[in-house]
Design a protein around this motif. Structure first.
Motif, short mmCIF file in Angstrom:
data_model
loop_
_atom_site.label_atom_id
_atom_site.label_comp_id
_atom_site.label_asym_id
_atom_site.label_seq_id
_atom_site.Cartn_x
_atom_site.Cartn_y
_atom_site.Cartn_z
N PRO A 1 21.26 -7.61 -26.67
CA PRO A 1 20.49 -8.80 -26.31
C PRO A 1 21.23 -10.07 -26.68
N GLY A 2 21.07 -11.08 -25.87
CA GLY A 2 21.67 -12.37 -26.16
C GLY A 2 22.98 -12.63 -25.45
N ILE A 3 23.62 -11.60 -24.92
CA ILE A 3 24.90 -11.82 -24.24
C ILE A 3 24.68 -12.44 -22.87
N THR A 4 23.75 -11.91 -22.11
CA THR A 4 23.48 -12.45 -20.77
C THR A 4 22.31 -13.42 -20.75
N ASN A 5 21.44 -13.36 -21.76
CA ASN A 5 20.29 -14.25 -21.83
C ASN A 5 20.19 -14.78 -23.26
N TYR A 6 20.53 -16.04 -23.46
CA TYR A 6 20.55 -16.59 -24.81
C TYR A 6 19.18 -16.55 -25.49
N ARG A 7 18.11 -16.46 -24.74
CA ARG A 7 16.76 -16.39 -25.32
C ARG A 7 16.50 -15.05 -26.00
N GLN A 8 17.38 -14.09 -25.83
CA GLN A 8 17.21 -12.78 -26.46
C GLN A 8 18.14 -12.59 -27.65
N PHE A 9 18.72 -13.67 -28.16
CA PHE A 9 19.62 -13.58 -29.31
C PHE A 9 18.85 -13.17 -30.55
N VAL A 10 19.30 -12.11 -31.22
CA VAL A 10 18.65 -11.59 -32.42
C VAL A 10 19.47 -12.06 -33.63
N SER A 11 18.81 -12.71 -34.59
CA SER A 11 19.46 -13.21 -35.80
C SER A 11 19.17 -12.28 -36.96
N VAL A 12 20.18 -12.08 -37.82
CA VAL A 12 20.02 -11.21 -39.00
C VAL A 12 20.53 -11.95 -40.23
N LEU A 13 19.76 -11.85 -41.30
CA LEU A 13 20.11 -12.47 -42.57
C LEU A 13 19.93 -11.42 -43.66
N THR A 14 20.90 -11.31 -44.57
CA THR A 14 20.79 -10.34 -45.66
C THR A 14 21.39 -10.90 -46.94
N ASN A 15 21.08 -10.25 -48.05
CA ASN A 15 21.72 -10.62 -49.32
C ASN A 15 22.96 -9.74 -49.51
N ASP A 16 23.71 -9.98 -50.59
CA ASP A 16 25.00 -9.29 -50.79
C ASP A 16 24.90 -7.77 -50.88
N ASP A 17 23.86 -7.26 -51.53
CA ASP A 17 23.76 -5.81 -51.70
C ASP A 17 22.88 -5.15 -50.64
N ALA A 18 22.48 -5.91 -49.64
CA ALA A 18 21.70 -5.41 -48.50
C ALA A 18 20.38 -4.77 -48.92
N THR A 19 19.76 -5.29 -49.98
CA THR A 19 18.45 -4.78 -50.39
C THR A 19 17.33 -5.45 -49.61
N LEU A 20 17.64 -6.55 -48.94
CA LEU A 20 16.67 -7.26 -48.12
C LEU A 20 17.35 -7.75 -46.86
N LEU A 21 16.76 -7.42 -45.70
CA LEU A 21 17.25 -7.93 -44.42
C LEU A 21 16.09 -8.59 -43.69
N LEU A 22 16.35 -9.73 -43.10
CA LEU A 22 15.40 -10.41 -42.23
C LEU A 22 16.00 -10.44 -40.84
N VAL A 23 15.26 -9.95 -39.87
CA VAL A 23 15.75 -9.87 -38.50
C VAL A 23 14.76 -10.63 -37.62
N TYR A 24 15.27 -11.65 -36.91
CA TYR A 24 14.41 -12.45 -36.04
C TYR A 24 14.66 -12.06 -34.58
N ALA A 25 13.59 -11.74 -33.87
CA ALA A 25 13.65 -11.46 -32.44
C ALA A 25 12.77 -12.50 -31.73
N PRO A 26 13.30 -13.22 -30.76
CA PRO A 26 12.56 -14.30 -30.13
C PRO A 26 11.50 -13.85 -29.13
N GLU A 27 11.58 -12.60 -28.70
CA GLU A 27 10.61 -12.08 -27.74
C GLU A 27 10.54 -10.56 -27.84
N LYS A 28 9.69 -9.95 -27.08
CA LYS A 28 9.49 -8.50 -27.12
C LYS A 28 10.68 -7.81 -26.45
N ILE A 29 11.62 -7.35 -27.27
CA ILE A 29 12.83 -6.70 -26.78
C ILE A 29 13.15 -5.50 -27.67
#
Length: 81
Positions: A1-29
């Motif tokens: 997602p996000g390559i052909t439609n920028y509205r489907q770009f999925v963002s990921v944020l994590t800490n150094d040891d990967a104990t917490l990940l936040l993943v944002y999806a802009p729509e139902k994909i």
């Protein structure tokens, strides 16, 4: 997602040891998330539009996690170890 439609770009944020990940999806994909450390996570979807969350099954230790955003608009997946 996000390559052909920028509205489907999925963002990921994590800490150094990967104990917490936040993943944002802009729509139902459906999307895939790499898991190079083969970790297992507890998952919870948060709906910022309604300010509600829902618990999802555990994920991992697969190298690729298959995920599907459950809401029509914004969704945040919270993955914790």
């Amino acid at each position: 997602p996000g390559i052909t439609n920028y509205r489907q770009f999925v963002s990921v944020l994590t800490n150094d040891d990967a104990t917490l990940l936040l993943v944002y999806a802009p729509e139902k994909i459906t999307f895939r998330l790499r898991n190079p450390r083969l970790l297992t996570y507890k998952a919870k979807w948060f709906n910022p539009v309604t300010n509600q969350d829902s618990v999802v099954a555990d994920f991992g230790p697969d190298p690729i996690l298959e995920l599907a955003a459950p809401f029509e608009k914004d969704a945040v997946l919270v993955l914790t170890r």
